[in-house]
Design a protein around this motif. Structure first.
Motif, PDB file in Angstrom:
ATOM      1  N   ALA A  93       0.833  -1.205   0.000  1.00 31.43           N
ATOM      2  CA  ALA A  93       0.000   0.000   0.000  1.00 31.43           C
ATOM      3  C   ALA A  93       0.864   1.250   0.000  1.00 31.43           C
ATOM      4  O   ALA A  93       0.583   2.236  -0.731  1.00 31.43           O
ATOM      5  CB  ALA A  93      -0.922  -0.014   1.224  1.00 31.43           C
ATOM      6  N   ASP A  94       1.909   1.219   0.770  1.00 32.40           N
ATOM      7  CA  ASP A  94       2.815   2.367   0.857  1.00 32.40           C
ATOM      8  C   ASP A  94       3.496   2.623  -0.491  1.00 32.40           C
ATOM      9  O   ASP A  94       3.578   3.776  -0.967  1.00 32.40           O
ATOM     10  CB  ASP A  94       3.869   2.099   1.941  1.00 32.40           C
ATOM     11  N   LEU A  95       3.967   1.568  -1.109  1.00 29.44           N
ATOM     12  CA  LEU A  95       4.643   1.700  -2.400  1.00 29.44           C
ATOM     13  C   LEU A  95       3.676   2.197  -3.471  1.00 29.44           C
ATOM     14  O   LEU A  95       4.017   3.069  -4.276  1.00 29.44           O
ATOM     15  CB  LEU A  95       5.252   0.357  -2.805  1.00 29.44           C
ATOM     16  N   GLN A  96       2.490   1.650  -3.469  1.00 30.18           N
ATOM     17  CA  GLN A  96       1.498   2.044  -4.466  1.00 30.18           C
ATOM     18  C   GLN A  96       1.189   3.530  -4.357  1.00 30.18           C
ATOM     19  O   GLN A  96       1.112   4.244  -5.369  1.00 30.18           O
ATOM     20  CB  GLN A  96       0.227   1.197  -4.277  1.00 30.18           C
ATOM     21  N   ALA A  97       1.035   3.975  -3.119  1.00 25.25           N
ATOM     22  CA  ALA A  97       0.746   5.398  -2.908  1.00 25.25           C
ATOM     23  C   ALA A  97       1.910   6.261  -3.399  1.00 25.25           C
ATOM     24  O   ALA A  97       1.697   7.335  -4.001  1.00 25.25           O
ATOM     25  CB  ALA A  97       0.473   5.664  -1.422  1.00 25.25           C
ATOM     26  N   HIS A  98       3.121   5.800  -3.206  1.00 22.56           N
ATOM     27  CA  HIS A  98       4.293   6.581  -3.623  1.00 22.56           C
ATOM     28  C   HIS A  98       4.433   6.607  -5.140  1.00 22.56           C
ATOM     29  O   HIS A  98       4.760   7.642  -5.732  1.00 22.56           O
ATOM     30  CB  HIS A  98       5.560   5.990  -2.997  1.00 22.56           C
ATOM     31  N   VAL A  99       4.225   5.445  -5.763  1.00 17.20           N
ATOM     32  CA  VAL A  99       4.381   5.339  -7.216  1.00 17.20           C
ATOM     33  C   VAL A  99       3.414   6.273  -7.939  1.00 17.20           C
ATOM     34  O   VAL A  99       3.723   6.817  -9.006  1.00 17.20           O
ATOM     35  CB  VAL A  99       4.181   3.877  -7.664  1.00 17.20           C
ATOM     36  N   GLU A 100       2.251   6.466  -7.347  1.00 15.44           N
ATOM     37  CA  GLU A 100       1.258   7.331  -7.980  1.00 15.44           C
ATOM     38  C   GLU A 100       1.693   8.791  -7.997  1.00 15.44           C
ATOM     39  O   GLU A 100       1.206   9.589  -8.810  1.00 15.44           O
ATOM     40  CB  GLU A 100      -0.088   7.185  -7.254  1.00 15.44           C
ATOM     41  N   THR A 101       2.661   9.147  -7.133  1.00 14.07           N
ATOM     42  CA  THR A 101       3.105  10.537  -7.039  1.00 14.07           C
ATOM     43  C   THR A 101       4.532  10.741  -7.529  1.00 14.07           C
ATOM     44  O   THR A 101       4.997  11.876  -7.636  1.00 14.07           O
ATOM     45  CB  THR A 101       3.008  11.034  -5.584  1.00 14.07           C
ATOM     46  N   GLU A 128       7.101  10.011 -10.555  1.00 14.82           N
ATOM     47  CA  GLU A 128       7.272   9.545 -11.921  1.00 14.82           C
ATOM     48  C   GLU A 128       8.494   8.647 -12.076  1.00 14.82           C
ATOM     49  O   GLU A 128       8.484   7.671 -12.825  1.00 14.82           O
ATOM     50  CB  GLU A 128       7.372  10.744 -12.858  1.00 14.82           C
ATOM     51  N   ARG A 129       9.553   8.976 -11.336  1.00 12.58           N
ATOM     52  CA  ARG A 129      10.792   8.199 -11.449  1.00 12.58           C
ATOM     53  C   ARG A 129      10.574   6.758 -10.993  1.00 12.58           C
ATOM     54  O   ARG A 129      10.990   5.808 -11.669  1.00 12.58           O
ATOM     55  CB  ARG A 129      11.871   8.882 -10.615  1.00 12.58           C
ATOM     56  N   ALA A 165       7.701   5.280 -10.747  1.00 12.25           N
ATOM     57  CA  ALA A 165       6.719   4.652 -11.636  1.00 12.25           C
ATOM     58  C   ALA A 165       7.415   4.104 -12.881  1.00 12.25           C
ATOM     59  O   ALA A 165       7.112   2.997 -13.345  1.00 12.25           O
ATOM     60  CB  ALA A 165       5.646   5.680 -12.015  1.00 12.25           C
ATOM     61  N   ARG A 166       8.364   4.888 -13.418  1.00 10.37           N
ATOM     62  CA  ARG A 166       9.082   4.413 -14.601  1.00 10.37           C
ATOM     63  C   ARG A 166       9.969   3.216 -14.271  1.00 10.37           C
ATOM     64  O   ARG A 166      10.062   2.263 -15.046  1.00 10.37           O
ATOM     65  CB  ARG A 166       9.932   5.551 -15.175  1.00 10.37           C
ATOM     66  N   ASP A 167      10.615   3.270 -13.122  1.00 13.45           N
ATOM     67  CA  ASP A 167      11.445   2.131 -12.709  1.00 13.45           C
ATOM     68  C   ASP A 167      10.604   0.852 -12.609  1.00 13.45           C
ATOM     69  O   ASP A 167      11.016  -0.219 -13.066  1.00 13.45           O
ATOM     70  CB  ASP A 167      12.113   2.425 -11.355  1.00 13.45           C
ATOM     71  N   LEU A 168       9.441   0.993 -12.008  1.00 12.55           N
ATOM     72  CA  LEU A 168       8.565  -0.173 -11.867  1.00 12.55           C
ATOM     73  C   LEU A 168       8.125  -0.695 -13.238  1.00 12.55           C
ATOM     74  O   LEU A 168       8.120  -1.889 -13.501  1.00 12.55           O
ATOM     75  CB  LEU A 168       7.347   0.190 -11.017  1.00 12.55           C
ATOM     76  N   ARG A 169       7.799   0.237 -14.118  1.00  9.30           N
ATOM     77  CA  ARG A 169       7.353  -0.121 -15.462  1.00  9.30           C
ATOM     78  C   ARG A 169       8.454  -0.858 -16.228  1.00  9.30           C
ATOM     79  O   ARG A 169       8.195  -1.800 -16.968  1.00  9.30           O
ATOM     80  CB  ARG A 169       6.973   1.171 -16.201  1.00  9.30           C
TER      81      ARG A 169
END
Lengths: 244, 209
Positions: free
Chosen positions: A29-37, A39-40, A42-46
Motif C-alpha cells: 500500500a505504501d509503495l502504491q501510494a508513492h508510485v502514484e506521485t 514519476e521516477r 513509476a518508470r522504474d517499476l514499469r
C-alpha cells in the motif's frame, strides 16, 4: 552508528521487494501510494517488472561435464571436528542416515543375486543336475541284467533255503518259516528294479532335485529384479536435482 | 569483499544432505560427489555468467568443488548451496582480478535458447514468439555482461539462480540492505541498457499481471 536513509532509497528497497514478491500488504500500500506521485519510481517499476520476468525465465546451461572428484583424492584434514546440526529424529533421520549405506548394500546384494542366478542357469545348461541321457542304454541294460541276476540269485538262495528246510523237515519237525526273499526297499518280493531311464517317470530323488533347481532359479530371478528396481529407485531419490 | 566460508545462514539442510556432509567430513568422496552432482549445474552457471568464458567457468567450478571438499570440516549447517556458491564466488572474484584472465567470449554459442533443462517452457508458443524470446534473451545476456561485477553477481544469484536475499547475502558477504540496494541498481542499469533496444524494435516483453 546511525544509518541514514533517504526517503527514495527506502522506496527503492520496497520496489525491489515488490518485484520479488517479498512485500507485505502494508508495504504494498505504501509503495502504491508513492508510485502514484513519483514519476521516477513509476518508470522504474514499469521497466523492471518485465525485465525481472525475462531474467527469471532465462534457461540454465547444462554443465558440460561432471565435476565429481576422483575417488583417490586425499581426504580432508580432520583438525576441525564435524559440527553439523543434529539431524531430525525418527524416520527422517533413519532415512537420511542410511540412504547411501542402503544403496551400497543393495548394489552388492543385486550383484550377488545376479551372479548366483547365472551360476544356477549355467549348472542347469551343463546338465550337472539332470538325469543321465538315454545314450548310455548299454550301461542301463547291464544294470538291468545285473538287477535281474541279483533277483535270480536271491530266488536261488530262497530255493536253496527251501530245499534245506525241506531236508531238515524230513529229518524232523523244524518249525520255522522258510525265509522269504527280502524284498528290496520300496518294492515287492521278486520285483526287478526298473532302471530309471527306461521308465517314463523319473526317480523321486532326481525329480526333487530338478524341482528345487527350478524354484531356486525362479526365486533368484524375482529377487534380482526386486533388488535392481530398489537400486534404481534409491539412486534416483538420492541423486535427484533440486527444484531451484 | 570476500565472504567468509564458515558463517552460514538461510534454510536448514535436508537430512540426506546432512548425511552426505557428515560422511564427506569423514573422508567419503562418494558422498561428496553426490553433493557435487546436485549443485554442479548451479555452480557452473554462476561461474559462466560471471566469467563469460566456458573454459574458465569449468576451471572455476572444479576448483570450487575441490576447495569445498578440503574445507568440508568447516561447514556448520545451513544452506549447502549457498556455502558452495560462496566458495565459487570468492574464486570467481580472484579470477576476475587476475591479470592473466582470458579474453571473454560471447555466451550465445554456449547457451541454447529453449534449453529443456531450464525454466524456459512455453509449449504453446508460436515460432514468432519463440524468436522474439530468443532475441530478448540474447539482448539481456549482452546487457548483463556490461554490468559492474558486483551488480552482475547479485543479479545472477537472485534473478537467474533464484536465491533468496539471505542466501545472496551469505554468498556475497553483504548485509541484506546492501543486497537489495545493489539488486535495485543492477536491475535499473539493465533496464536503461535495454530500453533503447526494446523501444526501437518494440520488443519489450509483456509485463506479467
Amino acid at each position: 552508528m546511525a544509518r541514514f536513509f533517504t526517503k527514495h532509497t527506502a522506496y527503492e528497497v520496497l520496489l525491489t521487494e515488490h518485484l520479488d514478491g517479498k512485500l507485505d500488504a502494508a508495504g504494498e500500500a505504501d509503495l502504491q501510494a508513492h508510485v502514484e506521485t513519483c514519476e521516477r519510481c513509476a518508470r522504474d517499476l514499469r521497466d523492471m517488472a518485465p525485465l525481472v520476468a525475462v531474467l527469471r525465465s532465462e534457461p540454465m546451461v547444462e554443465a558440460p561435464r561432471s565435476f565429481a572428484l576422483p575417488l583417490d583424492i586425499a581426504h580432508p584434514s580432520q583438525a576441525h571436528a564435524p559440527d553439523v546440526q543434529a539431524a531430525p529424529g525418527g524416520l527422517l533421520r533413519w532415512a537420511g542416515a542410511s540412504s547411501l549405506a542402503m544403496l551400497r548394500s543393495m548394489q552388492v546384494a543385486t550383484a550377488a543375486a545376479a551372479l548366483l542366478l547365472v551360476a544356477l542357469v549355467g549348472l542347469d545348461l551343463s546338465g550337472v543336475m539332470a538325469p543321465e541321457p538315454l545314450e548310455n542304454i548299454s550301461q542301463l541294460s547291464a544294470s538291468a541284467e545285473g538287477a535281474a541276476a541279483d533277483d535270480a540269485g536271491m530266488l536261488r538262495t530262497s530255493e536253496a533255503d527251501d530245499a534245506e528246510v525241506e531236508g531238515r523237515e524230513g529229518q524232523g519237525d523244524v518249525a520255522f518259516a522258510p525265509p522269504n526273499p527280502q524284498p528290496e526297499a520300496g518294492g515287492q518280493p521278486g520285483d526287478m528294479a526298473i532302471p530309471m531311464a527306461l521308465s517314463s517317470e523319473p526317480a523321486p530323488g532326481q525329480a526333487e532335485g530338478r524341482s528345487v533347481l527350478e524354484w531356486a532359479k525362479l526365486v533368484l530371478s524375482a529377487l534380482t529384479a526386486f533388488l535392481a528396481m530398489g537400486v534404481v529407485g534409491l539412486t534416483w531419490q538420492i541423486y535427484r536435482r533440486p527444484l531451484s | 569483499m570476500r565472504s567468509q566460508v564458515t558463517v552460514t545462514s538461510g534454510p536448514s539442510i535436508d537430512p540426506i544432505e546432512q548425511e552426505w556432509v557428515a560422511q564427506a567430513q569423514r573422508g567419503d568422496v562418494l558422498a561428496f560427489n553426490a553433493i557435487v552432482e546436485r549443485y554442479q549445474q548451479a555452480a557452473y552457471n554462476l561461474a559462466l555468467r560471471m566469467l563469460r568464458d566456458p573454459s574458465a567457468a569449468e576451471d572455476a567450478t572444479q576448483d570450487a568443488f575441490f576447495s569445498a571438499y578440503r574445507n568440508i570440516g568447516k561447514f556448520r549447517g545451513g544452506s549447502l548451496r549457498s556455502w558452495i556458491l560462496t566458495i565459487l564466488a570468492n574464486g570467481v572474484r580472484d579470477t576476475l582480478r587476475s591479470p592473466s584472465r582470458r579474453r571473454q567470449t560471447s555466451l550465445d554459442e554456449y547457451i541454447e535458447d529453449g534449453d529443456p533443462g531450464g525454466p524456459w517452457e512455453h509449449p504453446g508458443a508460436s515460432p514468432e514468439d519463440e524468436a522474439l524470446r530468443s532475441e530478448t534473451s540474447r539482448q539481456v545476456r549482452e546487457a548483463l555482461a556490461q554490468l559492474p561485477e558486483e551488480q552482475r553477481l547479485i543479479i545472477t544469484l537472485v534473478d537467474l539462480q533464484q536465491l533468496d536475499y539471505e542466501e545472496a547475502a551469505q554468498v556475497t558477504g553483504l548485509n541484506l540492505g546492501t543486497v537489495k540496494s545493489r539488486l535495485f541498481r543492477g536491475r535499473k542499469r539493465l533496464a536503461e541498457l535495454l530500453r533503447p533496444l526494446w523501444e526501437l524494435s518494440e520488443q519489450a516483453p509483456r509485463q506479467n499481471a
